[in-house]
Design a protein around this motif. Structure first.
Motif, PDB file in Angstrom:
ATOM      1  N   PHE A 166      31.577  34.306  50.629  1.00  0.00           N
ATOM      2  CA  PHE A 166      30.735  33.945  49.500  1.00  0.00           C
ATOM      3  C   PHE A 166      30.608  32.423  49.430  1.00  0.00           C
ATOM      4  N   THR A 167      29.419  31.926  49.142  1.00  0.00           N
ATOM      5  CA  THR A 167      29.225  30.489  49.011  1.00  0.00           C
ATOM      6  C   THR A 167      29.701  30.033  47.635  1.00  0.00           C
ATOM      7  N   PRO A 168      30.670  29.131  47.575  1.00  0.00           N
ATOM      8  CA  PRO A 168      31.210  28.701  46.278  1.00  0.00           C
ATOM      9  C   PRO A 168      30.117  28.159  45.363  1.00  0.00           C
ATOM     10  N   PRO A 169      30.201  28.466  44.069  1.00  0.00           N
ATOM     11  CA  PRO A 169      29.153  28.022  43.135  1.00  0.00           C
ATOM     12  C   PRO A 169      28.900  26.525  43.157  1.00  0.00           C
ATOM     13  N   MET A 192      22.300  14.572  54.882  1.00  0.00           N
ATOM     14  CA  MET A 192      23.456  15.260  55.463  1.00  0.00           C
ATOM     15  C   MET A 192      24.671  14.966  54.582  1.00  0.00           C
ATOM     16  N   ILE A 193      25.399  16.024  54.194  1.00  0.00           N
ATOM     17  CA  ILE A 193      26.568  15.849  53.331  1.00  0.00           C
ATOM     18  C   ILE A 193      27.782  16.517  53.965  1.00  0.00           C
ATOM     19  N   ASP A 194      28.848  15.753  54.146  1.00  0.00           N
ATOM     20  CA  ASP A 194      30.121  16.286  54.624  1.00  0.00           C
ATOM     21  C   ASP A 194      30.924  16.845  53.456  1.00  0.00           C
ATOM     22  N   ILE A 195      31.464  18.071  53.619  1.00  0.00           N
ATOM     23  CA  ILE A 195      32.303  18.715  52.612  1.00  0.00           C
ATOM     24  C   ILE A 195      33.686  18.958  53.225  1.00  0.00           C
ATOM     25  N   ARG A 196      34.733  18.642  52.508  1.00  0.00           N
ATOM     26  CA  ARG A 196      36.077  18.830  53.036  1.00  0.00           C
ATOM     27  C   ARG A 196      36.437  20.315  53.123  1.00  0.00           C
ATOM     28  N   GLY A 197      37.553  20.629  53.726  1.00  0.00           N
ATOM     29  CA  GLY A 197      38.005  22.009  53.828  1.00  0.00           C
ATOM     30  C   GLY A 197      38.485  22.561  52.505  1.00  0.00           C
ATOM     31  N   ASN A 198      38.770  23.867  52.501  1.00  0.00           N
ATOM     32  CA  ASN A 198      39.335  24.573  51.345  1.00  0.00           C
ATOM     33  C   ASN A 198      38.359  24.768  50.194  1.00  0.00           C
ATOM     34  N   PHE A 199      37.058  24.704  50.474  1.00  0.00           N
ATOM     35  CA  PHE A 199      36.089  25.013  49.428  1.00  0.00           C
ATOM     36  C   PHE A 199      35.797  26.513  49.367  1.00  0.00           C
TER      37      PHE A 199
END
Length: 700
Positions: free
Chosen positions: A180-183, A367-374
């Protein structure tokens, strides 16, 4: 950290899995069989909530004369994003039914009645509740009748689906590569592409969260979703596609959702939408390597060619098939926002050639970098890709890409899960506004933060006065015993310390109140220019510092009170003394604890919004986009070519200089510690429960 849609659901989720355990133990069903019955009841819970809210709004409009008094029709509720539920399907009706063996039949009939009244749901809702024990069903109904579920807003249905996916994954029972894509990620995509008109397509739509968040975006602007957009979706898993239809219906929305094997999306255009979409939003499966190259090589959705074929005549990695498809679905002004594996932005060889061609179109926007654990079920980092086809024809912007490294932007939800707070989402979006030359929106956001800080400060005064009263009441109760003359009195020092802390606290509360009033008066200024907002923020700094200092003073006073009471009870047997009214002291102490918690939260809130304005204005002081080391950089095509056409933001923005911590965030540090401790306790309890079950299975 505020205005979360899902506040209060965490405790419910812990109980939710117990219901699943209950079903597993008492129904004999496999996980994929009891999943839908649970989601069906949650659908009725949420649909009833929205029905009740819509009915209240209708009655208010009728009372005020905005709407004539007449029999209500489906459209009255649909316009307020709700279903006109028949009485048989309203949650309160089901709760009132007797446990006489007919509850399962009544629930199944309620599902049928909803489908009759809302044709898009025909055949989608779960039935067959007759197979469940009546007591078990009643227990489930009452478990879902919580304050958290009655009042929660947002994509609650999708959030609970996310929770189930996470738990099924842990059990090895329901993890087929779905997540699921986090809100907060969905909301970030929505904020950047702003899907407010035309055709909105999600070719990997899951439970439909992208559509729900798009609807919130449109309605927050005061417009009617179904008059503005048409939703199209595709989902490989038929059960999940049903959930998407149900989720849309919960929110009074409709969409065309096609279900079927994933291959349909790779080899066919299920809705025939090439070149027609105003917006594409998706979180496709990453790194798929089994797509038949022969079947897709002539696909009109692949204007940049195949990204590479292995010896087995399979596409080596489907990430760039997806990227090509998303680009091709867009019309000449269309925008896309896509979640993608972090590996894709710097992948080499044939994938790099496709990426080069994508960049050369001019459509790659942000382009947006997102960290892990999302993600609940994945710990890996990801990236958000944004396309804007209109940018291809903009001579000033066509060769530019905004690189934004958001890996240092997050808040901790649990030990294993991070997300963006609502304000962090807005701050990321504000950077995109500056990139698009929309400084006015940036300034409006700054103004809203300062206004919220001032309003929160005014509200804090009331909490501080209540705290003073609670402390005064408790002090009056313990004073006779605390001031009794004794030899080598162990209470003398803590009482004197408490009195001094109390006096200091009282003086600082008065100063805070005066400062809050002065700030509210100063905020009445008409100007909202960048310079004026800088000045307003500077004026608020002393108030923010007072908020921080008062938090520490409240903590000190609470600890001194606790220490004094502990000494009195444990060392001086206060409970046996006439001067010590035990029950009253206990009640007053509990009241003080509550007052302290409310005051600290109010102070944190007042300071928090100032910090949000600080974050933006310190990085973008002129309300214009500029490069910020470790955060954002606007790069041109030549720079991208020099980096082998890489679109990884971290390659361009550099590393932020290590900040000197002049203002340690005590509240946030304590919050993080409590989250870690809570997670450890939950893990320990879960492990103990599993061990106990294993021993039971061994006959121990």
């Amino acid at each position: 950290m505020f205005a979360d849609h899902f506040a209060g659901l965490g405790q419910f989720e812990a109980g939710l899995w117990k219901i699943a355990d209950d079903l597993r133990a008492n129904s004999g069903l496999a996980s994929n069989e009891y999943f839908m019955p649970i989601m069906g009841l949650l659908f009725l819970r949420q649909a009833s909530n929205r029905y009740r809210e819509a009915l209240s709004a209708i009655e208010a409009d009728q009372a005020s004369g905005k709407m004539p008094r007449r029999a209500l029709v489906e459209a009255d509720f649909r316009s307020r994003r709700a279903l006109k539920l028949p009485k048989s399907a309203r949650y309160e009706t089901l709760l009132e039914l007797p446990q006489d063996g007919t509850l399962g039949k009544a629930i199944s009939k309620s599902m049928e009645d909803v489908e009759k009244g809302f044709p898009p749901l025909a055949g989608q809702l779960p039935k067959g509740y007759e197979r469940f024990d009546g007591e078990l069903l009643d227990r489930m109904l009452r478990t879902f009748d919580t304050e958290a579920l009655r009042t929660a807003s947002g994509d609650v249905f999708g959030r609970i689906y996310e929770y189930f996916l996470a738990e099924f994954s842990k059990q090895g029972a329901h993890d087929n590569g779905e997540f699921f894509t986090p809100p907060s990620i969905v909301q970030t995509i929505v904020n950047v592409i702003e899907p407010d008109h035309g055709i909105v397509f999600d070719p990997a739509c899951g439970s439909g969260g992208m559509f729900v968040q798009s609807s919130h975006f449109i309605e927050d602007a005061g417009q009617d979703t179904m008059q503005r957009v048409t939703f199209y979706g595709h989902e490989k898993n038929e059960t999940t596609a049903k959930l998407a239809q149900i989720n849309l219906a919960v929110h009074g929305l409709q969409g065309s959702i096609r279900a079927g094997n994933e291959a349909i999306t790779y080899y066919k255009d299920p809705h025939e939408l090439v070149g027609k979409c105003d917006f594409v939003m998706a979180n496709p499966p990453f790194n798929v390597d089994e797509v038949d190259a022969e079947k897709v090589k002539g696909d009109p959705r692949l204007p940049f060619g195949l990204p590479g074929v292995n010896k087995g005549k399979k596409v080596s990695n489907a990430n760039y098939l997806w990227m090509s498809y998303f680009y091709s679905y867009l019309n000449q002004n269309g925008r896309a926002g896509v979640v993608m594996s972090s590996q894709a932005s710097s992948a080499g060889r044939d994938e790099a050639l496709v990426r080069k061609k994508l960049v050369e179109t001019g459509a790659v926007d942000v382009m947006i970098d997102i960290r892990g654990n999302f993600f609940y079920t994945r710990t890996v980092p990801c990236q958000l890709w944004f396309f804007d086809r209109a940018k291809e024809r903009d001579k000033t912007r066509c060769d530019q890409v905004l690189m934004l490294d958001a890996r240092s932007i997050y808040r901790k939800v649990t030990r294993a899960i991070y997300d963006f707070s609502p304000e962090q989402q807005k701050n990321i979006t504000a950077i995109v506004w500056l990139y698009r030359g929309q400084s006015d929106r940036f300034l409006q956001l700054i103004a809203s933060y300062l206004a919220q800080a001032i309003a929160a400060s005014a509200a804090t005064v009331e909490r501080l006065i209540a705290l003073e009263g609670a402390l005064s009441q408790l002090a009056a109760l313990i004073q006779p015993f605390a001031t009794t003359k004794r030899e080598a009195d162990p209470l003398a020092e803590p009482w004197a310390e408490l009195a001094a802390a109390w006096a200091t606290l009282a003086d600082d509360i008065k100063a805070f109140e005066a400062d809050a009033k002065a700030q509210a008066k100063a905020w009445a200024m008409p100007a909202r220019t960048n310079a004026a907002l800088h000045a307003a923020r500077e004026r608020l700094q002393p108030l923010a510092e007072r908020s921080r200092d008062l938090t520490k003073q409240i903590d000190l006073a609470a600890r001194l009170v606790g220490r004094l009471i502990d000494i009195a009870v444990k060392e001086l047997d206060a409970k046996d003394a006439e001067e010590w009214p035990t029950n009253e002291v206990n009640r007053a102490r509990k009241a003080l604890e509550g007052a302290c918690a409310e005051a600290v939260e109010a102070l944190r809130r007042a300071r928090y919004f100032v910090k949000q304005a600080d974050w933006l204005q310190e990085r973008f002081p002129d309300a214009q986009l500029r490069d910020v080391e470790g955060l954002v950089k606007l790069v041109n095509r030549a720079a991208i070519e020099a980096h082998d056409w890489s679109l990884t933001p971290g390659r361009y923005v550099g590393v932020a200089p290590e900040a000197v911590d002049d203002d340690f965030d005590f509240e946030e540090a304590m919050r993080s510690i409590h989250i870690d401790l809570k997670g450890l306790n939950e893990e320990a309890a879960d492990l103990a429960s599993r061990i106990a079950r294993n021993f039971e299975g061994l006959g121990a």
